[in-house]
Design a protein around this motif. Structure first.
Motif, PDB file in Angstrom:
ATOM      1  N   UNK A 126      -6.231  -0.305  18.640  1.00  0.00           N
ATOM      2  CA  UNK A 126      -5.287  -1.084  19.444  1.00  0.00           C
ATOM      3  C   UNK A 126      -3.881  -1.111  18.851  1.00  0.00           C
ATOM      4  N   UNK A 127      -3.710  -0.560  17.665  1.00  0.00           N
ATOM      5  CA  UNK A 127      -2.393  -0.462  17.017  1.00  0.00           C
ATOM      6  C   UNK A 127      -2.370   0.828  16.200  1.00  0.00           C
ATOM      7  N   UNK A 128      -1.184   1.328  15.860  1.00  0.00           N
ATOM      8  CA  UNK A 128      -1.127   2.518  15.013  1.00  0.00           C
ATOM      9  C   UNK A 128      -1.806   2.278  13.661  1.00  0.00           C
ATOM     10  N   UNK A 129      -2.484   3.277  13.153  1.00  0.00           N
ATOM     11  CA  UNK A 129      -3.138   3.177  11.849  1.00  0.00           C
ATOM     12  C   UNK A 129      -2.067   2.998  10.783  1.00  0.00           C
ATOM     13  N   UNK A 130      -2.314   2.054   9.869  1.00  0.00           N
ATOM     14  CA  UNK A 130      -1.427   1.826   8.723  1.00  0.00           C
ATOM     15  C   UNK A 130      -2.187   2.263   7.480  1.00  0.00           C
ATOM     16  N   UNK A 131      -1.670   3.288   6.792  1.00  0.00           N
ATOM     17  CA  UNK A 131      -2.293   3.813   5.577  1.00  0.00           C
ATOM     18  C   UNK A 131      -1.418   3.444   4.387  1.00  0.00           C
ATOM     19  N   UNK A 132      -1.919   2.562   3.539  1.00  0.00           N
ATOM     20  CA  UNK A 132      -1.224   2.169   2.318  1.00  0.00           C
ATOM     21  C   UNK A 132      -1.855   2.938   1.168  1.00  0.00           C
ATOM     22  N   UNK A 133      -1.091   3.834   0.552  1.00  0.00           N
ATOM     23  CA  UNK A 133      -1.563   4.613  -0.586  1.00  0.00           C
ATOM     24  C   UNK A 133      -1.203   3.859  -1.863  1.00  0.00           C
ATOM     25  N   UNK A 134      -2.202   3.514  -2.668  1.00  0.00           N
ATOM     26  CA  UNK A 134      -1.998   2.787  -3.913  1.00  0.00           C
ATOM     27  C   UNK A 134      -2.133   3.765  -5.083  1.00  0.00           C
ATOM     28  N   UNK A 135      -1.063   3.895  -5.867  1.00  0.00           N
ATOM     29  CA  UNK A 135      -1.043   4.817  -7.004  1.00  0.00           C
ATOM     30  C   UNK A 135      -0.551   4.085  -8.242  1.00  0.00           C
ATOM     31  N   UNK A 136      -0.764   4.692  -9.397  1.00  0.00           N
ATOM     32  CA  UNK A 136      -0.271   4.107 -10.646  1.00  0.00           C
ATOM     33  C   UNK A 136       1.255   4.222 -10.690  1.00  0.00           C
ATOM     34  N   UNK A 137       1.913   3.325 -11.430  1.00  0.00           N
ATOM     35  CA  UNK A 137       3.373   3.428 -11.558  1.00  0.00           C
ATOM     36  C   UNK A 137       3.820   4.779 -12.129  1.00  0.00           C
ATOM     37  N   UNK A 138       3.082   5.300 -13.095  1.00  0.00           N
ATOM     38  CA  UNK A 138       3.441   6.598 -13.671  1.00  0.00           C
ATOM     39  C   UNK A 138       3.381   7.700 -12.625  1.00  0.00           C
ATOM     40  N   UNK A 139       2.340   7.687 -11.841  1.00  0.00           N
ATOM     41  CA  UNK A 139       2.200   8.701 -10.794  1.00  0.00           C
ATOM     42  C   UNK A 139       3.317   8.576  -9.763  1.00  0.00           C
ATOM     43  N   UNK A 140       3.708   7.362  -9.459  1.00  0.00           N
ATOM     44  CA  UNK A 140       4.785   7.156  -8.481  1.00  0.00           C
ATOM     45  C   UNK A 140       6.109   7.705  -9.000  1.00  0.00           C
ATOM     46  N   UNK A 141       6.297   7.700 -10.317  1.00  0.00           N
ATOM     47  CA  UNK A 141       7.540   8.191 -10.908  1.00  0.00           C
ATOM     48  C   UNK A 141       7.567   9.705 -11.086  1.00  0.00           C
ATOM     49  N   UNK A 142       6.393  10.322 -11.122  1.00  0.00           N
ATOM     50  CA  UNK A 142       6.332  11.764 -11.351  1.00  0.00           C
ATOM     51  C   UNK A 142       6.942  12.521 -10.183  1.00  0.00           C
ATOM     52  N   UNK A 143       7.480  13.676 -10.490  1.00  0.00           N
ATOM     53  CA  UNK A 143       8.026  14.533  -9.440  1.00  0.00           C
ATOM     54  C   UNK A 143       6.895  14.902  -8.486  1.00  0.00           C
ATOM     55  N   UNK A 144       7.158  14.814  -7.216  1.00  0.00           N
ATOM     56  CA  UNK A 144       6.132  15.067  -6.206  1.00  0.00           C
ATOM     57  C   UNK A 144       6.457  16.340  -5.435  1.00  0.00           C
ATOM     58  N   UNK A 145       5.438  17.080  -5.077  1.00  0.00           N
ATOM     59  CA  UNK A 145       5.626  18.282  -4.270  1.00  0.00           C
ATOM     60  C   UNK A 145       5.526  17.922  -2.792  1.00  0.00           C
TER      61      UNK A 145
END
Length: 134
Positions: free
Chosen positions: A81-100
């Motif tokens: 009944x609403x758009x799917x909301x996907x919250x991705x939970x990652x470690x702070x270090x992973x969030x800071x790493x360069x992402x492809x």
């Protein structure tokens, strides 16, 4: 429910589905896990998903990126009944790493409400739950 290195827990109090990967996984396990999350969401009619990736490394490949964008995400529009909301939970270090371009960060950086789902990246679970509740 636990399979594919994944524990799926319904949280009717939020309401949300919390999916936590418990170990390193293979690409086929990742795909099977996403289908298990979808099945649980269908059973509950739940469009709010917290995907906890903190216990596994990121799987990066052109094939998986293609699978997510061409095969999995197209299953989401109009499903609930609403758009799917996907919250991705990652470690702070992973969030800071360069992402492809094939990373969760790249997927979550682009909002796609016209595609039937929204994504966001979080390092704190409470912030993820607040976003899911919107």
């Amino acid at each position: 429910m636990s399979a594919f290195g994944l524990e799926i827990t319904p949280r009717p109090d939020l309401p949300a589905i919390v999916a936590r990967w418990q170990r390193e996984i293979s690409a086929p396990e990742l795909q099977a896990g996403y289908f298990a999350i979808l099945e649980a969401a269908d059973t509950l009619g739940c469009w709010r998903w917290l995907l906890d990736l903190r216990r596994r490394d990121e799987l990066v490949s052109a094939e998986l990126t293609h699978w997510m964008n061409a095969d999995f995400f197209p299953l989401l529009p109009g499903r609930y009944s609403a758009p799917v909301r996907l919250a991705f939970l990652v470690s702070p270090l992973r969030a800071l790493q360069e992402q492809s371009a094939s990373s969760v960060a790249a997927i979550s950086a682009t909002t796609r409400p016209h595609h039937g789902y929204l994504t966001a990246l979080f390092t704190e679970e409470a912030a993820a739950y607040q976003w899911l509740a919107q």
